[in-house]
Design a protein around this motif. Structure first.
Motif, PDB file in Angstrom:
ATOM      1  N   PRO A  73       0.809  -1.219   0.000  1.00  0.00           N
ATOM      2  CA  PRO A  73       0.000   0.000   0.000  1.00  0.00           C
ATOM      3  C   PRO A  73       0.846   1.275   0.000  1.00  0.00           C
ATOM      4  O   PRO A  73       1.703   1.468   0.863  1.00  0.00           O
ATOM      5  CB  PRO A  73      -0.820  -0.092   1.289  1.00  0.00           C
ATOM      6  CG  PRO A  73      -0.560  -1.433   1.863  1.00  0.00           C
ATOM      7  CD  PRO A  73       0.631  -2.018   1.201  1.00  0.00           C
ATOM      8  N   LEU A  74       0.583   2.136  -0.971  1.00  0.00           N
ATOM      9  CA  LEU A  74       1.334   3.381  -1.100  1.00  0.00           C
ATOM     10  C   LEU A  74       1.178   4.276   0.126  1.00  0.00           C
ATOM     11  O   LEU A  74       2.142   4.913   0.559  1.00  0.00           O
ATOM     12  CB  LEU A  74       0.912   4.131  -2.369  1.00  0.00           C
ATOM     13  CG  LEU A  74       1.703   5.384  -2.714  1.00  0.00           C
ATOM     14  CD1 LEU A  74       3.195   5.079  -2.846  1.00  0.00           C
ATOM     15  CD2 LEU A  74       1.164   5.997  -3.988  1.00  0.00           C
ATOM     16  N   ASP A  75       0.001   4.302   0.727  1.00  0.00           N
ATOM     17  CA  ASP A  75      -0.175   5.144   1.914  1.00  0.00           C
ATOM     18  C   ASP A  75       0.694   4.668   3.073  1.00  0.00           C
ATOM     19  O   ASP A  75       1.225   5.470   3.844  1.00  0.00           O
ATOM     20  CB  ASP A  75      -1.644   5.227   2.332  1.00  0.00           C
ATOM     21  CG  ASP A  75      -2.259   3.880   2.664  1.00  0.00           C
ATOM     22  OD1 ASP A  75      -1.818   2.860   2.111  1.00  0.00           O
ATOM     23  OD2 ASP A  75      -3.203   3.849   3.485  1.00  0.00           O
ATOM     24  N   ALA A  76       0.909   3.371   3.183  1.00  0.00           N
ATOM     25  CA  ALA A  76       1.785   2.834   4.233  1.00  0.00           C
ATOM     26  C   ALA A  76       3.241   3.193   3.954  1.00  0.00           C
ATOM     27  O   ALA A  76       3.998   3.532   4.863  1.00  0.00           O
ATOM     28  CB  ALA A  76       1.615   1.328   4.347  1.00  0.00           C
ATOM     29  N   VAL A  77       3.635   3.134   2.685  1.00  0.00           N
ATOM     30  CA  VAL A  77       5.002   3.521   2.311  1.00  0.00           C
ATOM     31  C   VAL A  77       5.222   4.998   2.623  1.00  0.00           C
ATOM     32  O   VAL A  77       6.245   5.371   3.205  1.00  0.00           O
ATOM     33  CB  VAL A  77       5.266   3.225   0.816  1.00  0.00           C
ATOM     34  CG1 VAL A  77       6.611   3.793   0.376  1.00  0.00           C
ATOM     35  CG2 VAL A  77       5.192   1.736   0.539  1.00  0.00           C
ATOM     36  N   ARG A  78       4.267   5.830   2.259  1.00  0.00           N
ATOM     37  CA  ARG A  78       4.386   7.271   2.551  1.00  0.00           C
ATOM     38  C   ARG A  78       4.500   7.509   4.058  1.00  0.00           C
ATOM     39  O   ARG A  78       5.270   8.357   4.510  1.00  0.00           O
ATOM     40  CB  ARG A  78       3.177   8.014   1.988  1.00  0.00           C
ATOM     41  CG  ARG A  78       3.229   8.183   0.496  1.00  0.00           C
ATOM     42  CD  ARG A  78       2.112   9.097   0.020  1.00  0.00           C
ATOM     43  NE  ARG A  78       2.277   9.352  -1.399  1.00  0.00           N
ATOM     44  CZ  ARG A  78       1.351   9.132  -2.311  1.00  0.00           C
ATOM     45  NH1 ARG A  78       0.169   8.659  -1.960  1.00  0.00           N
ATOM     46  NH2 ARG A  78       1.587   9.386  -3.567  1.00  0.00           N
ATOM     47  N   THR A 105       5.376   3.735  13.531  1.00  0.00           N
ATOM     48  CA  THR A 105       4.678   2.585  12.967  1.00  0.00           C
ATOM     49  C   THR A 105       3.531   2.190  13.894  1.00  0.00           C
ATOM     50  O   THR A 105       3.738   1.934  15.075  1.00  0.00           O
ATOM     51  CB  THR A 105       5.641   1.397  12.786  1.00  0.00           C
ATOM     52  OG1 THR A 105       6.720   1.824  11.958  1.00  0.00           O
ATOM     53  CG2 THR A 105       4.943   0.223  12.150  1.00  0.00           C
ATOM     54  N   THR A 106       2.347   2.168  13.341  1.00  0.00           N
ATOM     55  CA  THR A 106       1.155   1.793  14.100  1.00  0.00           C
ATOM     56  C   THR A 106       0.822   0.339  13.802  1.00  0.00           C
ATOM     57  O   THR A 106       1.348  -0.241  12.837  1.00  0.00           O
ATOM     58  CB  THR A 106      -0.038   2.670  13.696  1.00  0.00           C
ATOM     59  OG1 THR A 106      -0.357   2.380  12.321  1.00  0.00           O
ATOM     60  CG2 THR A 106       0.275   4.153  13.861  1.00  0.00           C
ATOM     61  N   PRO A 107      -0.046  -0.276  14.575  1.00  0.00           N
ATOM     62  CA  PRO A 107      -0.467  -1.649  14.255  1.00  0.00           C
ATOM     63  C   PRO A 107      -1.073  -1.759  12.857  1.00  0.00           C
ATOM     64  O   PRO A 107      -0.867  -2.750  12.166  1.00  0.00           O
ATOM     65  CB  PRO A 107      -1.496  -1.967  15.342  1.00  0.00           C
ATOM     66  CG  PRO A 107      -1.072  -1.125  16.518  1.00  0.00           C
ATOM     67  CD  PRO A 107      -0.571   0.160  15.889  1.00  0.00           C
ATOM     68  N   VAL A 108      -1.799  -0.733  12.422  1.00  0.00           N
ATOM     69  CA  VAL A 108      -2.410  -0.760  11.090  1.00  0.00           C
ATOM     70  C   VAL A 108      -1.331  -0.763   9.998  1.00  0.00           C
ATOM     71  O   VAL A 108      -1.384  -1.537   9.035  1.00  0.00           O
ATOM     72  CB  VAL A 108      -3.387   0.426  10.907  1.00  0.00           C
ATOM     73  CG1 VAL A 108      -3.849   0.532   9.474  1.00  0.00           C
ATOM     74  CG2 VAL A 108      -4.557   0.284  11.856  1.00  0.00           C
ATOM     75  N   ILE A 109      -0.323   0.101  10.148  1.00  0.00           N
ATOM     76  CA  ILE A 109       0.770   0.173   9.170  1.00  0.00           C
ATOM     77  C   ILE A 109       1.572  -1.115   9.175  1.00  0.00           C
ATOM     78  O   ILE A 109       1.917  -1.667   8.128  1.00  0.00           O
ATOM     79  CB  ILE A 109       1.680   1.394   9.431  1.00  0.00           C
ATOM     80  CG1 ILE A 109       0.902   2.698   9.245  1.00  0.00           C
ATOM     81  CG2 ILE A 109       2.924   1.362   8.564  1.00  0.00           C
ATOM     82  CD1 ILE A 109       0.378   2.927   7.848  1.00  0.00           C
ATOM     83  N   ALA A 110       1.867  -1.629  10.372  1.00  0.00           N
ATOM     84  CA  ALA A 110       2.621  -2.888  10.468  1.00  0.00           C
ATOM     85  C   ALA A 110       1.861  -4.019   9.802  1.00  0.00           C
ATOM     86  O   ALA A 110       2.442  -4.837   9.090  1.00  0.00           O
ATOM     87  CB  ALA A 110       2.908  -3.223  11.927  1.00  0.00           C
ATOM     88  N   ALA A 111       0.553  -4.067   9.995  1.00  0.00           N
ATOM     89  CA  ALA A 111      -0.247  -5.134   9.371  1.00  0.00           C
ATOM     90  C   ALA A 111      -0.255  -4.978   7.851  1.00  0.00           C
ATOM     91  O   ALA A 111      -0.173  -5.966   7.117  1.00  0.00           O
ATOM     92  CB  ALA A 111      -1.670  -5.091   9.919  1.00  0.00           C
TER      93      ALA A 111
END
Length: 103
Positions: A76-81, A89-95
């Motif tokens: 996901p590009l939003d996670a990369v950004r 790093t949040t649990p959502v980003i880590a997942a």
């Protein structure tokens, strides 16, 4: 020295390095080997194009494309950004970036 068997990959018979640069006492620049026979007609015979492209282009889209190619799945590009912006790093980003990722 690199011809010594102690510095060779057992399976391939080549030195197990991707980059070898050094500085000696008094040097003002980095040194690299000069006795490397690169194959003719290859755009990046030393692998520098592959190894260093993320150092020269840190755009989220380039980083995303690299990891999608490497992991063979969407990233996901939003996670990369989020990560490139240096945010925690949040649990959502880590997942989203983890092994299960987004399918």
């Amino acid at each position: 020295m690199l011809d010594d068997p102690a510095f060779r990959d057992e399976g391939l018979g080549v030195p197990p390095v991707t980059v070898c640069m050094w500085r000696e006492t008094g040097d003002t620049v980095w040194r690299a080997g000069s006795a490397i026979d690169f194959p003719a007609g290859h755009g990046s015979p030393d692998g520098s194009g592959f190894l260093f492209h993320l150092l020269t282009d840190r755009s989220p889209e380039t980083v995303q494309a690299h990891f999608e190619d490497y992991y063979e799945r969407p990233v996901p590009l939003d996670a990369v950004r989020h990560v490139l912006a240096g945010r925690p790093t949040t649990p959502v980003i880590a997942a989203a970036l983890g092994p299960a990722g987004i399918r």
